[in-house]
Design a protein around this motif. Sequence first.
Motif, PDB file in Angstrom:
ATOM      1  N   SER A   1       0.821  -1.205   0.000  1.00  0.00           N
ATOM      2  CA  SER A   1       0.000   0.000   0.000  1.00  0.00           C
ATOM      3  C   SER A   1       0.856   1.257   0.000  1.00  0.00           C
ATOM      4  CB  SER A   1      -0.932  -0.019   1.218  1.00  0.00           C
ATOM      5  OG  SER A   1      -1.861   1.040   1.160  1.00  0.00           O
ATOM      6  N   LEU A   2       1.920   1.272   0.784  1.00  0.00           N
ATOM      7  CA  LEU A   2       2.807   2.436   0.834  1.00  0.00           C
ATOM      8  C   LEU A   2       3.541   2.633  -0.491  1.00  0.00           C
ATOM      9  CD1 LEU A   2       4.270   1.876   4.409  1.00  0.00           C
ATOM     10  CD2 LEU A   2       2.871   3.820   3.705  1.00  0.00           C
ATOM     11  N   ILE A   3       4.067   1.552  -1.053  1.00  0.00           N
ATOM     12  CA  ILE A   3       4.803   1.651  -2.321  1.00  0.00           C
ATOM     13  C   ILE A   3       3.875   2.106  -3.445  1.00  0.00           C
ATOM     14  CG2 ILE A   3       6.111   0.375  -4.054  1.00  0.00           C
ATOM     15  CD1 ILE A   3       7.064  -1.479  -1.785  1.00  0.00           C
ATOM     16  N   THR A   4       2.690   1.514  -3.517  1.00  0.00           N
ATOM     17  CA  THR A   4       1.735   1.871  -4.568  1.00  0.00           C
ATOM     18  C   THR A   4       1.326   3.333  -4.457  1.00  0.00           C
ATOM     19  OG1 THR A   4       0.896  -0.400  -4.538  1.00  0.00           O
ATOM     20  CG2 THR A   4      -0.454   1.257  -5.629  1.00  0.00           C
ATOM     21  N   SER A   5       1.104   3.794  -3.243  1.00  0.00           N
ATOM     22  CA  SER A   5       0.746   5.201  -3.039  1.00  0.00           C
ATOM     23  C   SER A   5       1.844   6.125  -3.542  1.00  0.00           C
ATOM     24  CB  SER A   5       0.477   5.456  -1.549  1.00  0.00           C
ATOM     25  OG  SER A   5       0.219   6.824  -1.315  1.00  0.00           O
ATOM     26  N   GLY A   6       3.098   5.807  -3.241  1.00  0.00           N
ATOM     27  CA  GLY A   6       4.202   6.641  -3.696  1.00  0.00           C
ATOM     28  C   GLY A   6       4.330   6.661  -5.207  1.00  0.00           C
ATOM     29  N   LEU A   7       4.203   5.507  -5.852  1.00  0.00           N
ATOM     30  CA  LEU A   7       4.367   5.437  -7.296  1.00  0.00           C
ATOM     31  C   LEU A   7       3.235   6.151  -8.036  1.00  0.00           C
ATOM     32  CD1 LEU A   7       5.560   1.723  -7.716  1.00  0.00           C
ATOM     33  CD2 LEU A   7       6.952   3.794  -7.874  1.00  0.00           C
ATOM     34  N   LEU A   8       1.998   5.921  -7.606  1.00  0.00           N
ATOM     35  CA  LEU A   8       0.864   6.537  -8.300  1.00  0.00           C
ATOM     36  C   LEU A   8       0.757   8.030  -8.008  1.00  0.00           C
ATOM     37  CD1 LEU A   8      -1.835   3.730  -7.944  1.00  0.00           C
ATOM     38  CD2 LEU A   8      -0.330   4.224  -9.875  1.00  0.00           C
ATOM     39  N   SER A   9       1.268   8.473  -6.851  1.00  0.00           N
ATOM     40  CA  SER A   9       1.306   9.910  -6.571  1.00  0.00           C
ATOM     41  C   SER A   9       2.246  10.623  -7.531  1.00  0.00           C
ATOM     42  CB  SER A   9       1.741  10.162  -5.120  1.00  0.00           C
ATOM     43  OG  SER A   9       0.775   9.690  -4.208  1.00  0.00           O
ATOM     44  N   LEU A  10       3.311   9.953  -7.925  1.00  0.00           N
ATOM     45  CA  LEU A  10       4.240  10.541  -8.897  1.00  0.00           C
ATOM     46  C   LEU A  10       3.515  10.879 -10.198  1.00  0.00           C
ATOM     47  CD1 LEU A  10       7.407   8.286  -8.458  1.00  0.00           C
ATOM     48  CD2 LEU A  10       7.209  10.697  -7.860  1.00  0.00           C
ATOM     49  N   VAL A  11       2.578  10.040 -10.610  1.00  0.00           N
ATOM     50  CA  VAL A  11       1.835  10.283 -11.851  1.00  0.00           C
ATOM     51  C   VAL A  11       0.956  11.522 -11.704  1.00  0.00           C
ATOM     52  CG1 VAL A  11       0.142   9.319 -13.454  1.00  0.00           C
ATOM     53  CG2 VAL A  11       1.874   7.831 -12.428  1.00  0.00           C
TER      54      VAL A  11
END
Length: 613
Positions: free
Chosen positions: A136-146
């Motif tokens: 959940s933390l990793i996905t949040s960071g990656l999709l926030s970049l978009v």
Amino acid sequence: MSEISQEPESKTPPVYILDPHANRTKEQDIDLSHTTGKIPSWQTVRESVSTRSGWFGDYDYGFLCMPTLPGFTSTRVPPFFGLKDRLPLVLAIIMGFQHSLAMIAGVVTPAIIMSGTGITGLNFSPGDRTQMVSTSLITSGLLSLVQITRFRVANTPYFLGTGLLSVVGTSFIYLPVFQSTVSNMYASGACKSSIDATTGAQTFEPCPDAWGAYLGTCMVCALLPIILSFVPPRALKRVFPPIVTGVTVMLIGVNLVTSGMQQWGGGSGPCLSRPTTGPFVDCPAVGAPNAAPWGSAQWIGLGFLVFSTIMVVEFFGSPFMKNAQVVLGLIVGMIVAVACGYTTSESLDAAPVITFLWVKTYKLAIYPPAIIPLLITYVLAMVESIGDITASCEVSQLSVEGREFESRLQGGIFADGVAGLLAPLMTNSPMSCYAQNNGIISLTRCANTMAGYMCCVFLILMGVFAKFGALFLMLPDSVLGGMTTFLFASVVVSGIRILSFLPWTRRERFIVAASLSLGLGTALVPGVFTHMINYKGESAFLSSLITSVNIILDTGFALGAITADVIDRHGPMAAKDADRLAAEEEGHSEMEHMQIVKSQSAIHNGSIHSTKI
């Protein structure tokens, strides 16, 4: 004299054009290339890392640490950092860390609840639960970049992302649908459980198939917001009016507060029913450290410690502490729980040092009964994102009207839809824009995207180092309950705030009352409407259809949303509402409509003979 110690300059408020037809051709020709992300030049990078001003600037860092106490309150106003302003690296790191702290609780809480025990959880092992939190933390960071970077869709006028400091996370509004889906799969036998013949206690086995079915269904339903992202925002607001979204958000919060209070009392597992015999007489189970029956004073006290810490930090904390109030409450609760022997190191021992996505995978499937409730949830998340993006533009000192604003809305909704498709592929629940970070922007006056990039880096690092996520699973349920109840109550307040902008005529009061009658009733008395429709035949289609209907009837916010929408569209319309609708169809704004109403009233009273808007 530094800029931070000077009096803030008075700025001319933005002027908005009331005539919706004015400058329309020019707005369509506006170049929006400046709203997309750009790779910094080598000169900019060198100046940032090789000079003192590039690292520290002249910012008053003491402002962030000044407590709100008599004699310590500062009247100085920090400078405002816009989206593309040069931000000192140290300040960018501090601001990014603040944003990540504000997000942690909201990002990891759904994963903790979904993977937890009981008929509404997946009952995963400590190792699998830790992996879900890290994912959940990793996905949040990656999709926030978009969202923050913003890309133009090739050879089209459309964009992906807002280009603002817009971060994404797992929305709480998906929890009720998930819990209804999992409980239905346990009840139907798709997920295995057993009942002790002596005590009557029901034990639930881990159900990875339920998680795979939920993720696969979410991916299919994510196509809806992707398609709707190309519909003009004004049309979306007309299709999903505030009276429907406000009622729905409020009912979601009510449902979630119930879950939070169950955790506060000791947990939502088998011990919730307070059995008199068996392994779950105490929470979380007999033999656990300092186990006690559900609702015991020690559980209530631990939860109240977290809750009261959040209150104290809000009243007396510095700006930095206020932005991390929920995490600070958890830290205090964790310290007391560890010191008093309420924790074990089982989850910490089971977690690897480093992890990443797809370490644990699941078999994707489609669960038809959850499609309709998930479609409603996706639409609600999309409408909620429109409000969040609008708030982000306001606190970033950008216009909330015009071609650029509508383009940011389109890009944000499109990115949310893509996130709803990609997040399940990353074995995580769908993600959408978060509103918490707007408060940080408003308080610190920093809307710079560099702070957003630093936030993404911190989130990814927190997820990669799996031991960090395992710390949250060490916490007793009551500590989490004291925090989640506060967060979930904020969802209720968000719904009330949406409803507060209604004119509250007799018609609005009737629609809200009718919707809450069914929605609140179902939330307070679960299952009240699910016993009247039964099917025991062999038709798979009819069985799936009946299950879908029962999930809707047992999901308070879905029932309330449908009720509000049907009455709002097909119920009698008051004269004022008819005038407002006519004004909207002619393209008038809300402000123009108010002027039209006043003008018509004046004409009726004979005070004027003609008016030109």
